[in-house]
Design a protein around this motif. Structure first.
Motif, PDB file in Angstrom:
ATOM      1  N   HIS A   3      39.609  89.147  20.863  1.00 30.43           N
ATOM      2  CA  HIS A   3      41.035  89.464  20.847  1.00 30.43           C
ATOM      3  C   HIS A   3      41.915  88.229  20.690  1.00 30.43           C
ATOM      4  CE1 HIS A   3      40.015  93.511  21.992  1.00 30.43           C
ATOM      5  NE2 HIS A   3      39.355  93.069  23.050  1.00 30.43           N
ATOM      6  N   VAL A   4      41.311  87.043  20.736  1.00 31.91           N
ATOM      7  CA  VAL A   4      42.075  85.792  20.724  1.00 31.91           C
ATOM      8  C   VAL A   4      41.684  84.954  19.514  1.00 31.91           C
ATOM      9  CG1 VAL A   4      42.572  83.667  21.986  1.00 31.91           C
ATOM     10  CG2 VAL A   4      42.198  85.800  23.245  1.00 31.91           C
ATOM     11  N   PHE A  46      44.983  86.522  12.957  1.00 26.03           N
ATOM     12  CA  PHE A  46      46.213  86.594  13.748  1.00 26.03           C
ATOM     13  C   PHE A  46      47.369  87.103  12.891  1.00 26.03           C
ATOM     14  CE2 PHE A  46      50.190  84.736  15.287  1.00 26.03           C
ATOM     15  CZ  PHE A  46      50.209  85.269  16.566  1.00 26.03           C
ATOM     16  N   GLN A  47      47.519  86.570  11.701  1.00 24.33           N
ATOM     17  CA  GLN A  47      48.633  86.963  10.839  1.00 24.33           C
ATOM     18  C   GLN A  47      48.516  88.427  10.387  1.00 24.33           C
ATOM     19  OE1 GLN A  47      50.878  84.830  11.579  1.00 24.33           O
ATOM     20  NE2 GLN A  47      51.487  84.144   9.547  1.00 24.33           N
ATOM     21  N   LEU A  52      46.015  89.428  18.492  1.00 24.52           N
ATOM     22  CA  LEU A  52      47.423  89.342  18.883  1.00 24.52           C
ATOM     23  C   LEU A  52      47.749  88.099  19.701  1.00 24.52           C
ATOM     24  CD1 LEU A  52      48.057  93.077  19.712  1.00 24.52           C
ATOM     25  CD2 LEU A  52      48.467  91.856  17.579  1.00 24.52           C
ATOM     26  N   ILE A  53      46.745  87.320  20.062  1.00 27.65           N
ATOM     27  CA  ILE A  53      46.942  86.097  20.832  1.00 27.65           C
ATOM     28  C   ILE A  53      46.334  84.950  20.040  1.00 27.65           C
ATOM     29  CG2 ILE A  53      46.403  84.883  22.985  1.00 27.65           C
ATOM     30  CD1 ILE A  53      46.080  87.699  24.244  1.00 27.65           C
ATOM     31  N   ALA A  54      47.059  83.836  19.964  1.00 22.57           N
ATOM     32  CA  ALA A  54      46.537  82.649  19.278  1.00 22.57           C
ATOM     33  C   ALA A  54      46.616  81.463  20.219  1.00 22.57           C
ATOM     34  CB  ALA A  54      47.325  82.370  18.009  1.00 22.57           C
ATOM     35  N   ILE A  55      45.550  80.693  20.267  1.00 26.65           N
ATOM     36  CA  ILE A  55      45.506  79.461  21.042  1.00 26.65           C
ATOM     37  C   ILE A  55      45.237  78.331  20.066  1.00 26.65           C
ATOM     38  CG2 ILE A  55      44.240  78.163  22.789  1.00 26.65           C
ATOM     39  CD1 ILE A  55      43.653  80.806  24.169  1.00 26.65           C
ATOM     40  N   LEU A  56      46.103  77.319  20.116  1.00 25.84           N
ATOM     41  CA  LEU A  56      45.971  76.181  19.215  1.00 25.84           C
ATOM     42  C   LEU A  56      45.863  74.893  20.010  1.00 25.84           C
ATOM     43  CD1 LEU A  56      48.140  78.282  17.836  1.00 25.84           C
ATOM     44  CD2 LEU A  56      48.184  76.534  16.122  1.00 25.84           C
ATOM     45  N   SER A  57      45.160  73.942  19.448  1.00 22.36           N
ATOM     46  CA  SER A  57      45.144  72.585  19.999  1.00 22.36           C
ATOM     47  C   SER A  57      45.725  71.671  18.933  1.00 22.36           C
ATOM     48  CB  SER A  57      43.718  72.164  20.352  1.00 22.36           C
ATOM     49  OG  SER A  57      42.975  71.938  19.171  1.00 22.36           O
ATOM     50  N   GLU A  72      52.887  88.976   5.391  1.00 17.79           N
ATOM     51  CA  GLU A  72      51.743  89.275   6.254  1.00 17.79           C
ATOM     52  C   GLU A  72      51.936  90.620   6.943  1.00 17.79           C
ATOM     53  OE1 GLU A  72      49.075  87.518   6.294  1.00 17.79           O
ATOM     54  OE2 GLU A  72      49.745  85.634   5.429  1.00 17.79           O
ATOM     55  N   ALA A  73      50.829  91.259   7.315  1.00 16.08           N
ATOM     56  CA  ALA A  73      50.881  92.588   7.934  1.00 16.08           C
ATOM     57  C   ALA A  73      51.482  92.556   9.343  1.00 16.08           C
ATOM     58  CB  ALA A  73      49.483  93.194   7.987  1.00 16.08           C
ATOM     59  N   ASN A  74      51.202  91.509  10.104  1.00 16.61           N
ATOM     60  CA  ASN A  74      51.665  91.420  11.482  1.00 16.61           C
ATOM     61  C   ASN A  74      53.138  91.005  11.507  1.00 16.61           C
ATOM     62  OD1 ASN A  74      52.091  91.030  14.195  1.00 16.61           O
ATOM     63  ND2 ASN A  74      50.534  89.458  14.444  1.00 16.61           N
ATOM     64  N   GLN A  75      54.032  91.958  11.718  1.00 16.03           N
ATOM     65  CA  GLN A  75      55.471  91.695  11.753  1.00 16.03           C
ATOM     66  C   GLN A  75      56.012  91.703  13.179  1.00 16.03           C
ATOM     67  OE1 GLN A  75      57.581  91.053   8.972  1.00 16.03           O
ATOM     68  NE2 GLN A  75      55.536  90.656   8.168  1.00 16.03           N
ATOM     69  N   ARG A  76      55.116  91.688  14.159  1.00 17.36           N
ATOM     70  CA  ARG A  76      55.547  91.717  15.549  1.00 17.36           C
ATOM     71  C   ARG A  76      56.289  90.451  15.927  1.00 17.36           C
ATOM     72  NH1 ARG A  76      50.530  94.368  18.820  1.00 17.36           N
ATOM     73  NH2 ARG A  76      50.304  96.126  17.439  1.00 17.36           N
ATOM     74  N   ARG A  77      57.159  90.592  16.910  1.00 19.01           N
ATOM     75  CA  ARG A  77      57.872  89.439  17.445  1.00 19.01           C
ATOM     76  C   ARG A  77      56.866  88.522  18.125  1.00 19.01           C
ATOM     77  NH1 ARG A  77      63.050  89.557  21.479  1.00 19.01           N
ATOM     78  NH2 ARG A  77      63.340  87.325  21.468  1.00 19.01           N
ATOM     79  N   ARG A  78      57.038  87.225  17.948  1.00 12.86           N
ATOM     80  CA  ARG A  78      56.110  86.249  18.519  1.00 12.86           C
ATOM     81  C   ARG A  78      56.774  85.457  19.626  1.00 12.86           C
ATOM     82  NH1 ARG A  78      53.035  85.401  13.535  1.00 12.86           N
ATOM     83  NH2 ARG A  78      52.633  87.532  12.937  1.00 12.86           N
ATOM     84  N   VAL A  79      56.007  85.101  20.591  1.00 17.11           N
ATOM     85  CA  VAL A  79      56.444  84.205  21.666  1.00 17.11           C
ATOM     86  C   VAL A  79      55.542  82.991  21.592  1.00 17.11           C
ATOM     87  CG1 VAL A  79      56.687  83.899  24.147  1.00 17.11           C
ATOM     88  CG2 VAL A  79      57.189  86.116  23.118  1.00 17.11           C
ATOM     89  N   HIS A  80      56.134  81.830  21.403  1.00 19.65           N
ATOM     90  CA  HIS A  80      55.368  80.589  21.320  1.00 19.65           C
ATOM     91  C   HIS A  80      55.530  79.839  22.632  1.00 19.65           C
ATOM     92  CE1 HIS A  80      54.781  80.575  16.833  1.00 19.65           C
ATOM     93  NE2 HIS A  80      55.645  81.553  17.012  1.00 19.65           N
ATOM     94  N   ILE A  81      54.417  79.519  23.247  1.00 21.66           N
ATOM     95  CA  ILE A  81      54.411  78.738  24.482  1.00 21.66           C
ATOM     96  C   ILE A  81      53.644  77.456  24.182  1.00 21.66           C
ATOM     97  CG2 ILE A  81      53.673  78.635  26.879  1.00 21.66           C
ATOM     98  CD1 ILE A  81      53.789  81.738  26.858  1.00 21.66           C
TER      99      ILE A  81
END
Length: 88
Positions: A3-4, A46-47, A52-57, A72-81
């Motif tokens: 899922h990530v 992810f796109q 639905l969750i992305a982890i980046l370094s 892209e197909a995923n048009q959901r609102r994103r929250v970047h932390i």
């Protein structure tokens, strides 16, 4: 892991063993995906909305944009932390 979307410099990850006791070190690459394209495959998932969750370094995020894109197909609102890890 299913899922990530992980976009890092790592080539392997720890997953729970099938019996539920202990962990197994597994390759992040799926069959047919070269190691050099793992992060691109994860970004695509992810796109597309598959993950639905992305982890980046820092190692995996250079040049990557995960903002919503009308192409892209995923048009959901994103929250970047953003977290900065203190390495000693």
């Amino acid at each position: 892991a299913e899922h990530v979307a992980e976009m890092t410099g790592r080539s392997k990850r720890m997953l729970k063993a099938s019996g539920g006791s202990g962990y197994v070190l597994c390759s992040r690459a799926e069959r047919g995906t070269p190691a050099s394209r793992i992060n691109l495959a994860e970004r695509k998932r992810f796109q597309s909305g598959e993950k639905l969750i992305a982890i980046l370094s820092d190692a995996g995020a250079t040049g990557v944009s995960l903002h919503a894109d009308k192409n892209e197909a995923n048009q959901r609102r994103r929250v970047h932390i953003t977290l900065e890890l203190a390495w000693s």
